[in-house]
Design an enzyme around this catalytic site. Structure first.
Site, PDB file in Angstrom:
ATOM      1  CD  GLU A 201      -3.024  -1.235   2.013  1.00 52.56           C
ATOM      2  OE1 GLU A 201      -3.376  -0.270   2.792  1.00 52.56           O
ATOM      3  OE2 GLU A 201      -4.264  -1.869   1.851  1.00 52.56           O
TER       4      GLU A 201
ATOM      5  CD  GLU B 291      -3.506  -6.267   2.599  1.00 54.08           C
ATOM      6  OE1 GLU B 291      -4.438  -5.523   3.249  1.00 54.08           O
ATOM      7  OE2 GLU B 291      -2.391  -5.937   2.845  1.00 54.08           O
TER       8      GLU B 291
END
Ligand code: AHR
Length: 560
Positions: free
Chosen positions: A226, A359
């Site tokens: 991220e 994810e």
């Protein structure tokens, strides 16, 4: 009895495809048309239209040093009274082995970009204790301990412990490297520690002293996590420059690394376009094996805003609107994959890089944690089982694009497969979906068309729809596996299933369903939701089956 097989006539096929499209464009028209017929839904499996092999790594998992995932969840220690193998919780190992996980990602998540891999090496009793990235999270329940391993990480679970965990359950390890707070050299050194040949380097010596003289053979390496958020708040161009610097040289050894870039948050196409654009300009796109997308599902109608708490609701108490909103959010996966794939093609038309959805899963408000230290832990109902089935079917249908995926997270956190605390342990409905879908791993995905009336509900007082039945099919030898979800909260759906390009000779069914979509397992009642075998009718060349509401079904069809 042998069944005569009718090859799919092109006109009829187009009619079926049109009905499928009508299901999306005009559910009312389709419902009206289908009311005159029986059954109301159709599934057409086209054996002669292969999509691609379903990578076992699509059936992957995510383990982060977060709350009760590692300590207590997986790692109980070698001296624990809890049954363990080298300190790893045995019932969890046994259950995980049964579903053949393709890959496990570690050590984060946001934690990865603060983690120094060297802390998890050397004698366990001498390893440093460090403050965990999640120590200050506002989501801690009030009664959580303030000094446990979930806040101050003792590093007893490090690289070799994780590698042994993967080996025990037959999964490939996938490491996320720290790009935000360690120099590039530490990434290469971690690769060297893991993969350099026995007796070759000082770090191979350290690995041997840690009990693993032979290389660990780690292939998958994430370059940050991220990077648009907790991984450094980069813009795509700056992240691309960092990616180039970290990957300019990575030692290869016997396991050349497959490098995975930190991809978009859900549907962010700009992040992908600008990152790929910069790599194309620099001539470094060929370094990128995979592009990681993260997509969590929460209650959209409550507001999918940058305030990520705004859209979260209770995991157990939900009304019809909240039920469908979560499933609709998860069902966006299909369009996200298609959109990302198209943007990637602008710079990488031959699609050298594949998608890695590392994810995914449902994310609810806090309040149903299995125990206070299980930060962002939540309960898991039949609604989540349907969400898991919907998502895995989507990955199967896009087996040509998705190379790996990981549900978040394995145990005690978000949409877990297990709940585990001290000597208590239970499987969630999501575990049972992975168990049922394990037959798809490594099989050949084949085109599957589903026409089914949509479900209608109220979103903030306005009419909304959620798709009807959906599914995916794959083939290994003469075995055809069809998995189907029925997202309707209260309606069963009958479907006629036709196999084109083969003749069904026998069918066996397994169903995961409950009378209440809020049904779940707990330490007190661990077997409330479990799959059951179900009788399936073979009528001539067609299979006719009634799918219960809020259910996930697997049909195993022997094809002649
Ligand atoms: O899975 C929990 C967190 O969600 C991960 O650490 C992060 O990558 C994501 O935002």
């Amino acid at each position: 009895m042998e069944n005569s097989h009718q090859p799919l006539n092109r006109r009829r096929f187009l009619g079926t495809a049109a009905a499928a499209a009508a299901c999306i464009a005009s559910p009312v028209a389709l419902v009206t048309r289908m009311a005159a017929q029986s059954p109301e839904s159709r599934v057409d499996i086209l054996l002669d239209e292969p999509v691609g092999a379903i990578a076992p790594e699509i059936y992957g998992h995510f383990v982060e040093h977060l709350g009760g995932v590692v300590y207590d969840g997986i790692w109980v220690g070698e001296n624990s009274p809890i049954p363990n193998v080298h300190g790893l919780r045995k019932p969890l190992l046994d259950a995980l082995k049964r579903i053949h996980p393709g890959m496990i990602r570690w050590p984060g998540g946001c934690f990865a970009d603060q983690y120094d891999w060297r802390d998890g090496t050397g004698p366990r009793d001498k390893r440093p204790k460090r403050t965990n990235f999640w120590a200050d999270s506002p989501d801690w329940p009030k009664d959580a301990r303030r000094d446990g391993p979930e806040r101050y990480d003792p590093n007893t679970f490090g690289t070799v412990e994780f590698a042994r965990f993967c080996k025990q359950v037959g999964a490939r390890p996938y490491f996320a490297a720290n790009l935000r707070s360690l120099p590039a050299q530490e990434f290469w050194r971690w690769v060297e520690y893991c993969n350099s040949p026995a007796n070759s380097t000082t770090l191979a010596g350290l690995r041997a002293a840690d009990g693993e003289p032979d290389p660990l053979g780690v292939r998958y390496w994430g370059v940050g996590n991220e990077s648009w958020g907790c991984g450094g708040n980069f813009d795509p161009e700056d992240y691309a420059s960092e990616f180039n610097r970290y990957t300019a040289w990575v030692p290869s050894y016997a396991t050349p690394p497959a490098l995975i870039g930190s991809g978009p948050n859900g549907g962010n196409q700009d992040w992908t376009r600008r990152f790929f654009g910069k790599l194309a300009k620099a001539g470094t796109l060929d370094r990128l094996w995979g592009w990681a997308m993260h997509n969590y599902s929460w209650n959209a109608s409550a507001g999918r805003t940058t305030d990520w708490n705004a859209g979260k609701r209770d995991a157990l108490k939900f009304d019809t609107e909240q039920y469908y909103e979560i499933l609709n959010a998860a069902d966006e996966m299909e369009s996200l994959i298609a959109a990302q794939w198209a943007v990637m093609a602008e710079s990488d038309p031959r699609h050298r890089a594949k998608l890695v959805v590392d994810e995914w899963g449902a994310w609810y408000a806090s309040g149903t944690e299995p125990f206070p230290e299980a930060l962002i832990g939540q309960q898991n109902t039949m609604r989540d089982a349907v969400l898991a089935g919907l998502t895995l079917d989507t990955f199967n249908r896009h087996a040509d694009k998705v190379a790996m995926a990981a549900i978040a997270q394995l145990v005690n956190c978000l949409q877990s497969l297990f709940l585990a605390h001290e000597d208590k342990f239970c499987l969630t409905p999501t575990y049972h979906v992975f168990d049922m879908y394990a037959a798809h791993r490594g099989a050949r995905s084949v085109r599957t068309l589903v026409a089914s009336p949509a479900n209608r509900y109220d979103r903030n007082g306005k009419p909304a729809t959620m798709r009807g039945l959906n599914g995916s099919a794959s083939v290994t030898g003469s075995q055809l596996t069809l998995t189907v979800t029925n997202p309707s909260i209260d309606q069963p759906r009958e479907a006629e299933i036709q196999v084109h390009g083969g003749t069904p000779r026998s069918v066996a069914g397994v169903v995961l369903a409950a009378t209440d979509p809020r049904a779940h397992n707990s330490f007190a009642d661990p077997r409330a939701v479990e799959p059951k075998t179900v009788a399936v009718t073979l009528k001539g060349s067609a299979i006719v089956h009634r799918f219960p509401p809020a259910s996930v079904t697997k049909l195993t069809i022997t094809v002649g």
